[in-house]
Design an enzyme around this catalytic site. Structure first.
Site, PDB file in Angstrom:
ATOM      1  N   ASP A 132       0.877  -1.162   0.000  1.00  9.18           N
ATOM      2  CA  ASP A 132       0.000   0.000   0.000  1.00  9.18           C
ATOM      3  C   ASP A 132       0.923   1.224   0.000  1.00  9.18           C
ATOM      4  OD1 ASP A 132      -2.335   1.623   0.432  1.00  9.18           O
ATOM      5  OD2 ASP A 132      -1.798   1.718   2.557  1.00  9.18           O
ATOM      6  N   LEU A 133       0.416   2.391  -0.362  1.00  5.65           N
ATOM      7  CA  LEU A 133       1.279   3.583  -0.420  1.00  5.65           C
ATOM      8  C   LEU A 133       1.039   4.519   0.766  1.00  5.65           C
ATOM      9  CD1 LEU A 133       3.288   5.423  -1.932  1.00  5.65           C
ATOM     10  CD2 LEU A 133       1.365   6.281  -3.270  1.00  5.65           C
ATOM     11  N   ASP A 134      -0.176   5.076   0.813  1.00  7.99           N
ATOM     12  CA  ASP A 134      -0.492   6.064   1.847  1.00  7.99           C
ATOM     13  C   ASP A 134      -0.517   5.397   3.225  1.00  7.99           C
ATOM     14  OD1 ASP A 134      -1.432   8.262   3.245  1.00  7.99           O
ATOM     15  OD2 ASP A 134      -3.503   7.947   2.649  1.00  7.99           O
ATOM     16  N   THR A 160       0.534  10.583   2.950  1.00  4.32           N
ATOM     17  CA  THR A 160      -0.215  11.539   2.142  1.00  4.32           C
ATOM     18  C   THR A 160      -1.597  11.796   2.736  1.00  4.32           C
ATOM     19  OG1 THR A 160      -0.530   9.638   0.685  1.00  4.32           O
ATOM     20  CG2 THR A 160       0.883  11.395  -0.128  1.00  4.32           C
ATOM     21  N   LYS A 188      -9.415   6.974   4.738  1.00  3.71           N
ATOM     22  CA  LYS A 188      -8.121   6.359   4.421  1.00  3.71           C
ATOM     23  C   LYS A 188      -8.306   5.087   3.598  1.00  3.71           C
ATOM     24  CE  LYS A 188      -5.473   8.272   8.189  1.00  3.71           C
ATOM     25  NZ  LYS A 188      -4.939   8.065   9.534  1.00  3.71           N
ATOM     26  N   GLY A 189      -7.628   5.029   2.460  1.00  2.00           N
ATOM     27  CA  GLY A 189      -7.658   3.832   1.613  1.00  2.00           C
ATOM     28  C   GLY A 189      -8.882   3.754   0.713  1.00  2.00           C
ATOM     29  N   ILE A 190      -9.818   4.692   0.871  1.00  5.94           N
ATOM     30  CA  ILE A 190     -11.078   4.689   0.110  1.00  5.94           C
ATOM     31  C   ILE A 190     -10.888   5.494  -1.175  1.00  5.94           C
ATOM     32  CG2 ILE A 190     -13.527   5.337   0.236  1.00  5.94           C
ATOM     33  CD1 ILE A 190     -12.723   3.168   2.260  1.00  5.94           C
ATOM     34  N   ARG A 229     -11.495   7.891  -4.572  1.00  8.37           N
ATOM     35  CA  ARG A 229     -11.863   9.306  -4.608  1.00  8.37           C
ATOM     36  C   ARG A 229     -13.385   9.502  -4.568  1.00  8.37           C
ATOM     37  NH1 ARG A 229      -8.789  12.146  -9.381  1.00  8.37           N
ATOM     38  NH2 ARG A 229      -7.066  10.970  -8.450  1.00  8.37           N
ATOM     39  N   SER A 254      -2.048   0.556  -4.464  1.00  3.63           N
ATOM     40  CA  SER A 254      -2.617   1.764  -3.860  1.00  3.63           C
ATOM     41  C   SER A 254      -3.872   2.165  -4.601  1.00  3.63           C
ATOM     42  CB  SER A 254      -1.598   2.908  -3.931  1.00  3.63           C
ATOM     43  OG  SER A 254      -2.218   4.143  -3.626  1.00  3.63           O
ATOM     44  N   ALA A 255      -4.889   2.610  -3.860  1.00  4.30           N
ATOM     45  CA  ALA A 255      -6.114   3.109  -4.483  1.00  4.30           C
ATOM     46  C   ALA A 255      -5.887   4.451  -5.158  1.00  4.30           C
ATOM     47  CB  ALA A 255      -7.204   3.250  -3.420  1.00  4.30           C
ATOM     48  N   SER A 256      -4.709   5.055  -4.944  1.00  4.46           N
ATOM     49  CA  SER A 256      -4.474   6.413  -5.441  1.00  4.46           C
ATOM     50  C   SER A 256      -4.040   6.463  -6.900  1.00  4.46           C
ATOM     51  CB  SER A 256      -3.415   7.114  -4.586  1.00  4.46           C
ATOM     52  OG  SER A 256      -3.155   8.390  -5.141  1.00  4.46           O
ATOM     53  N   ASN A 261      -2.759   8.967  -8.037  1.00  4.47           N
ATOM     54  CA  ASN A 261      -1.558   9.808  -7.997  1.00  4.47           C
ATOM     55  C   ASN A 261      -0.317   9.032  -7.573  1.00  4.47           C
ATOM     56  OD1 ASN A 261      -2.684  12.575  -8.562  1.00  4.47           O
ATOM     57  ND2 ASN A 261      -3.975  12.004  -6.827  1.00  4.47           N
ATOM     58  N   LYS A 308     -10.661  -1.836  -2.012  1.00  4.84           N
ATOM     59  CA  LYS A 308     -10.414  -2.562  -0.762  1.00  4.84           C
ATOM     60  C   LYS A 308     -11.664  -2.428   0.095  1.00  4.84           C
ATOM     61  CE  LYS A 308      -5.653  -0.896  -1.132  1.00  4.84           C
ATOM     62  NZ  LYS A 308      -4.582  -0.027  -0.614  1.00  4.84           N
ATOM     63  N   GLU A 332       0.081  -3.094   4.773  1.00  3.82           N
ATOM     64  CA  GLU A 332      -1.095  -2.210   4.844  1.00  3.82           C
ATOM     65  C   GLU A 332      -1.235  -1.527   6.199  1.00  3.82           C
ATOM     66  OE1 GLU A 332      -3.733  -0.678   3.877  1.00  3.82           O
ATOM     67  OE2 GLU A 332      -3.977  -1.297   1.808  1.00  3.82           O
ATOM     68  N   ASP A 333      -1.742  -0.293   6.179  1.00  3.30           N
ATOM     69  CA  ASP A 333      -2.027   0.414   7.437  1.00  3.30           C
ATOM     70  C   ASP A 333      -3.532   0.516   7.708  1.00  3.30           C
ATOM     71  OD1 ASP A 333      -2.329   2.252   5.237  1.00  3.30           O
ATOM     72  OD2 ASP A 333      -2.534   3.834   6.746  1.00  3.30           O
TER      73      ASP A 333
HETATM   74  P1  B16 Z   1      -6.465   9.594  -5.247  1.00  3.41           P
HETATM   75  P2  B16 Z   1      -3.769   4.143  -0.436  1.00  3.41           P
HETATM   76  C1  B16 Z   1      -5.635   6.028  -0.900  1.00  3.41           C
HETATM   77  O1  B16 Z   1      -4.286   5.623  -0.898  1.00  3.41           O
HETATM   78  C2  B16 Z   1      -5.827   7.080   0.184  1.00  3.41           C
HETATM   79  O2  B16 Z   1      -5.606   6.501   1.463  1.00  3.41           O
HETATM   80  C3  B16 Z   1      -7.238   7.622   0.119  1.00  3.41           C
HETATM   81  O3  B16 Z   1      -7.421   8.602   1.110  1.00  3.41           O
HETATM   82  C4  B16 Z   1      -7.482   8.212  -1.275  1.00  3.41           C
HETATM   83  O4  B16 Z   1      -8.788   8.730  -1.394  1.00  3.41           O
HETATM   84  C5  B16 Z   1      -7.258   7.114  -2.318  1.00  3.41           C
HETATM   85  O5  B16 Z   1      -5.926   6.609  -2.185  1.00  3.41           O
HETATM   86  C6  B16 Z   1      -7.436   7.626  -3.728  1.00  3.41           C
HETATM   87  O6  B16 Z   1      -6.439   8.585  -3.996  1.00  3.41           O
HETATM   88  O7  B16 Z   1      -7.543  10.584  -5.023  1.00  3.41           O
HETATM   89  O8  B16 Z   1      -5.052  10.192  -5.201  1.00  3.41           O
HETATM   90  O9  B16 Z   1      -6.675   8.761  -6.485  1.00  3.41           O
HETATM   91  O10 B16 Z   1      -3.852   4.081   1.076  1.00  3.41           O
HETATM   92  O11 B16 Z   1      -4.626   3.090  -1.125  1.00  3.41           O
HETATM   93  O12 B16 Z   1      -2.337   4.150  -0.920  1.00  3.41           O
HETATM   94 MG    MG Z   2      -2.949   3.164   3.311  1.00  9.90          MG
END
Ligand code: B16
Ligand code: MG
Length: 219
Positions: A8-10, A16, A44-46, A48, A115-117, A119, A146, A170-171
């Site tokens: 996982d990233l964040d 972040t 967190k982890g959810i 956008r 990572s769900a991000s 970015n 997730k 994972e956190d």
């Molecule tokens: P983005 P992870 C997640 O990262 C964040 O914890 C979560 O807060 C965020 O909404 C999600 O990525 C989507 O991110 O808006 O940058 O696409 O914990 O899965 O690394």
């Molecule tokens: Mg995380």
């Protein structure tokens, strides 16, 4: 035998969450939704759009906006978030993780990002560690977020390993559930992860090393 790691990233590689929280907080204020730290934590982890839906539901506003308006809100939040993460440098890697990534590399293990991000590639570039990963799952390709195992299964496929050969880090409790459901061994980090009963657990990223993992695997 363990041969690879899905990260996982964040909250695992960098924090972040504080930038996500600030960007969501400002959007919530603008649309008249009350903010709470609890709400911030739940995001967190959810993904956008799921995050926006949670914020609107918390204020009983889940039916107030059209899909187009909601899309515009997520774009606005992300534009602000991307501004906030511009200043990220390698100093923002969480304690112990630079050392752990070099241990992995010299030990011949492989690693990928779950990572769900959207970015994540940008953030890993700024941290200077994008080359430490064989690949990054593109969250736009996912049908389920997730705790569904899909993202960790895809991260394992990138490694070309069997789930039994992989440890996932994972956190978030939803993330630990996802790793376990993917058949990988979960290494949970921090209190939120503990509630999902990962096989391995550490209080902080500073406690992560191959030796600690090997010791934990014997239990
Ligand atoms: P983005 P992870 C997640 O990262 C964040 O914890 C979560 O807060 C965020 O909404 C999600 O990525 C989507 O991110 O808006 O940058 O696409 O914990 O899965 O690394
Ligand atoms: Mg995380």
């Amino acid at each position: 035998d363990i041969k690879g790691f899905t990260f996982d990233l964040d909250g695992v590689i960098t924090d972040t969450a504080k930038f996500h929280e600030q960007a969501w907080h400002d959007l919530a204020l603008q649309i008249g939704v009350n903010w709470s730290d609890e709400l911030g934590n739940q995001l967190k982890g959810i993904s956008r759009m799921d995050s926006l839906n949670m914020i609107l539901s918390a204020a009983g506003q889940q039916d107030k906006y059209s899909d187009e308006e909601k899309e515009a809100f997520t774009i606005q939040k992300n534009t602000h978030y991307v501004e906030l993460i511009q200043g990220i440098t390698p100093k923002d890697i969480l304690p112990g993780m630079t050392a752990f990534l070099s241990e992995i590399k010299s030990g011949g293990y492989v690693a990928s990002i779950a990572s769900a991000s959207k970015n994540a590639p940008k953030i890993l570039e700024k941290l200077g560690i994008i080359d430490d990963f064989v690949g990054i799952v593109d969250p736009a390709t996912l049908s389920h977020g997730k705790p569904d195992p899909e993202i960790f299964t895809k991260a394992g496929d990138i490694l070309k390993l069997k789930p039994s050969q992989i440890i996932g880090l994972e956190d978030a409790s939803a993330g630990v559930e996802a790793i376990t459901a993917a058949g990988q061994t979960a290494l949970g980090i921090g209190l939120a992860a503990k509630s999902a009963s990962p096989k391995l657990w550490v209080a902080s990223t500073a406690d992560i090393s191959l030796a600690n993992i090997a010791a934990g695997m014997q239990n």
